[in-house]
Design an enzyme around this catalytic site. Sequence first.
Site, PDB file in Angstrom:
ATOM      1  N   TRP A 210      29.262 -41.888  19.654  1.00 21.15           N
ATOM      2  CA  TRP A 210      29.026 -42.925  20.671  1.00 21.15           C
ATOM      3  C   TRP A 210      29.955 -44.094  20.361  1.00 21.15           C
ATOM      4  CZ3 TRP A 210      27.200 -48.013  19.804  1.00 21.15           C
ATOM      5  CH2 TRP A 210      27.162 -48.782  20.978  1.00 21.15           C
TER       6      TRP A 210
ATOM      7  N   GLU B 214      27.651 -39.134  23.453  1.00 16.63           N
ATOM      8  CA  GLU B 214      26.627 -39.969  24.106  1.00 16.63           C
ATOM      9  C   GLU B 214      27.257 -40.966  25.075  1.00 16.63           C
ATOM     10  OE1 GLU B 214      24.485 -42.338  21.252  1.00 16.63           O
ATOM     11  OE2 GLU B 214      23.000 -43.021  22.702  1.00 16.63           O
TER      12      GLU B 214
ATOM     13  N   LYS C 110      26.943 -44.126  28.129  1.00 20.24           N
ATOM     14  CA  LYS C 110      26.183 -45.367  28.280  1.00 20.24           C
ATOM     15  C   LYS C 110      26.548 -46.044  29.596  1.00 20.24           C
ATOM     16  CE  LYS C 110      24.653 -49.372  25.691  1.00 20.24           C
ATOM     17  NZ  LYS C 110      24.364 -49.894  24.372  1.00 20.24           N
TER      18      LYS C 110
ATOM     19  N   ASP D  24      20.826 -40.671  26.142  1.00 22.84           N
ATOM     20  CA  ASP D  24      19.916 -41.667  25.576  1.00 22.84           C
ATOM     21  C   ASP D  24      19.204 -42.266  26.785  1.00 22.84           C
ATOM     22  OD1 ASP D  24      19.068 -44.395  24.926  1.00 22.84           O
ATOM     23  OD2 ASP D  24      20.158 -44.188  23.045  1.00 22.84           O
TER      24      ASP D  24
ATOM     25  N   HIS E 172      20.226 -45.523  28.499  1.00 21.52           N
ATOM     26  CA  HIS E 172      21.617 -45.678  28.912  1.00 21.52           C
ATOM     27  C   HIS E 172      21.893 -45.403  30.383  1.00 21.52           C
ATOM     28  CE1 HIS E 172      23.410 -45.398  24.581  1.00 21.52           C
ATOM     29  NE2 HIS E 172      22.428 -46.262  24.691  1.00 21.52           N
TER      30      HIS E 172
ATOM     31  N   HIS F  31      18.577 -38.898  22.798  1.00 23.08           N
ATOM     32  CA  HIS F  31      18.114 -40.037  22.016  1.00 23.08           C
ATOM     33  C   HIS F  31      16.901 -40.555  22.766  1.00 23.08           C
ATOM     34  CE1 HIS F  31      21.781 -41.490  19.480  1.00 23.08           C
ATOM     35  NE2 HIS F  31      21.249 -40.362  19.043  1.00 23.08           N
TER      36      HIS F  31
ATOM     37  N   ASP G 204      18.848 -51.749  27.761  1.00 23.57           N
ATOM     38  CA  ASP G 204      18.815 -50.819  26.625  1.00 23.57           C
ATOM     39  C   ASP G 204      18.255 -51.544  25.401  1.00 23.57           C
ATOM     40  OD1 ASP G 204      19.362 -48.511  25.115  1.00 23.57           O
ATOM     41  OD2 ASP G 204      21.352 -49.250  24.562  1.00 23.57           O
TER      42      ASP G 204
ATOM     43  N   ASP H 153      15.894 -50.806  23.333  1.00 24.01           N
ATOM     44  CA  ASP H 153      15.485 -49.993  22.184  1.00 24.01           C
ATOM     45  C   ASP H 153      14.137 -50.395  21.609  1.00 24.01           C
ATOM     46  OD1 ASP H 153      17.626 -47.951  21.690  1.00 24.01           O
ATOM     47  OD2 ASP H 153      18.872 -49.748  21.753  1.00 24.01           O
TER      48      ASP H 153
ATOM     49  N   ASP I  43      15.898 -43.022  18.720  1.00 21.16           N
ATOM     50  CA  ASP I  43      16.900 -44.091  18.598  1.00 21.16           C
ATOM     51  C   ASP I  43      16.320 -45.386  19.158  1.00 21.16           C
ATOM     52  OD1 ASP I  43      19.122 -45.701  18.399  1.00 21.16           O
ATOM     53  OD2 ASP I  43      20.179 -44.811  20.106  1.00 21.16           O
TER      54      ASP I  43
HETATM   55  C1  RNT Z   1      23.831 -47.468  21.445  1.00 17.42           C
HETATM   56  C2  RNT Z   1      23.532 -46.030  21.282  1.00 17.42           C
HETATM   57  C3  RNT Z   1      23.688 -45.499  19.877  1.00 17.42           C
HETATM   58  C4  RNT Z   1      23.126 -46.431  18.846  1.00 17.42           C
HETATM   59  C5  RNT Z   1      23.057 -45.842  17.455  1.00 17.42           C
HETATM   60  C6  RNT Z   1      22.832 -46.893  16.421  1.00 17.42           C
HETATM   61  O1  RNT Z   1      23.530 -47.946  22.684  1.00 17.42           O
HETATM   62  O2  RNT Z   1      22.263 -45.747  21.744  1.00 17.42           O
HETATM   63  O3  RNT Z   1      23.127 -44.237  19.815  1.00 17.42           O
HETATM   64  O4  RNT Z   1      21.854 -46.887  19.195  1.00 17.42           O
HETATM   65  O5  RNT Z   1      24.154 -45.087  17.221  1.00 17.42           O
HETATM   66 ZN    ZN Z   2      21.506 -43.779  21.410  1.00 15.14          ZN
END
Ligand code: RNT
Ligand code: ZN
Length: 410
Positions: free
Chosen positions: A180, A221, A223, A254, A257, A281, A289, A291, A321
């Site tokens: 990523w 990955e 985004k 993810d 994303h 993820h 995003d 998290d 994640d």
């Molecule tokens: C970032 C991505 C990525 C990170 C990690 C730390 O937006 O989700 O996967 O969160 O690699």
């Molecule tokens: Zn991620």
Amino acid sequence: MNRYEEARSIYAALGVDAEKALSALKDVTVSVHCWQGDDVSGFDTADALSGGIQTTGNYPGKARTPEELMADIDRAFSLMPGKKKLNLHACYAIFDGDRADRDAIRPEHFKKWVDFAKARGMGIDFNPTFFSHPMVKDNLTLSSPDEAVRAFWVRHGIACLKISEYFAEETGVPCVMNIWIPDGYKDIPADRLGPRARFKKSLDEILDTPYDRSKVYVTLESKVFGIGLESYTVGSAEFCLSYSTKKGITPLMDNGHYHPTEMVSDKIPSLLLFNEKIALHVTRPVRWDSDHVVLFDDETKEIAKEIVRNDALGRVFIATDYFDASINRISAWVTGVRNVQKALLFALLQPADLKELQDAADFTALMVKQEALKTAPFGDVWEEFLKREQVVSDYLPEIRAYEKNVLSAR
Ligand code: RNT
Ligand code: ZN
């Protein structure tokens, strides 16, 4: 009759075999991200977290050293049922004096992690770290127009492939290496094609380096945007999906994303039709995003449902994640991972004939049955899983004790 036995017969009446669900869940591996323990800081640079991602909060007790992070991982993993894999980032290299920059890291810098994983019978997944480093120039890495910058990060990617192979060889478990990059622009670019062309070239340079595809699964990955990089993302969904398909690597989604109304659960079946394996993820985006810790919420359940109902447990690499620094980090870890597992169990406890109702256009019965499942005694089956896994149900007292005895001394 105990509660589980009662639940089992209630599920049997709904056409569900709870025993089968429990034994299926036991075999599912969740790749647990190491970075919840230290707010994605890592050990290799003093650079602040960059790349358009952010950990908010300053709850005390963050891990500051490899030893502290390993101790916290042990504590957290002991409170999670099921099979786990450790998901590391390159910035978690352990140097012991022999420092190397990101483009020169070698397997020996991860030997302590290998020893750690082997002693616990776990595999390791890996991520090159394309952020929090002085060679991120103008928010670009693999797509940089500065050849020295681009080449540095290509070397990093290649170095990580070698380390991933080492993990697979040492642990005997294939390693998922996820790429990523944060690359993007805050404001409207003049050239959208150029950065993506350079990213493509860089990925080719990394992946054309020979590596053992039976040992390392490379994932890519995508985004939608990052903080400070709102207008343009090099590694967009279309780019990453097209590149993965063309190159025969694995796409990674993810669920933080995408645009807020886009659901990863709905994307899973499409990707399953065109890919042998897919990767996830699992996170919880709140408006962006962000998290947040994964909850046992509708979308997490829907993601699990798409994996289970499409018989794809063996084809989806499931990783967590998220990074929340506003609450106890061990609790964040355990709560999120348990919720992924709960969602999988919830999906496993659904009858197989729902598809038939859909095909028969019996949407009345489909609605009634799907709603009935929501209040079926799921909790009793989950408790049985915890019991069989010899993991406590109420983990808060354990976390409070660890906080008092270990975390508060940091
Ligand atoms: C970032 C991505 C990525 C990170 C990690 C730390 O937006 O989700 O996967 O969160 O690699
Ligand atoms: Zn991620």
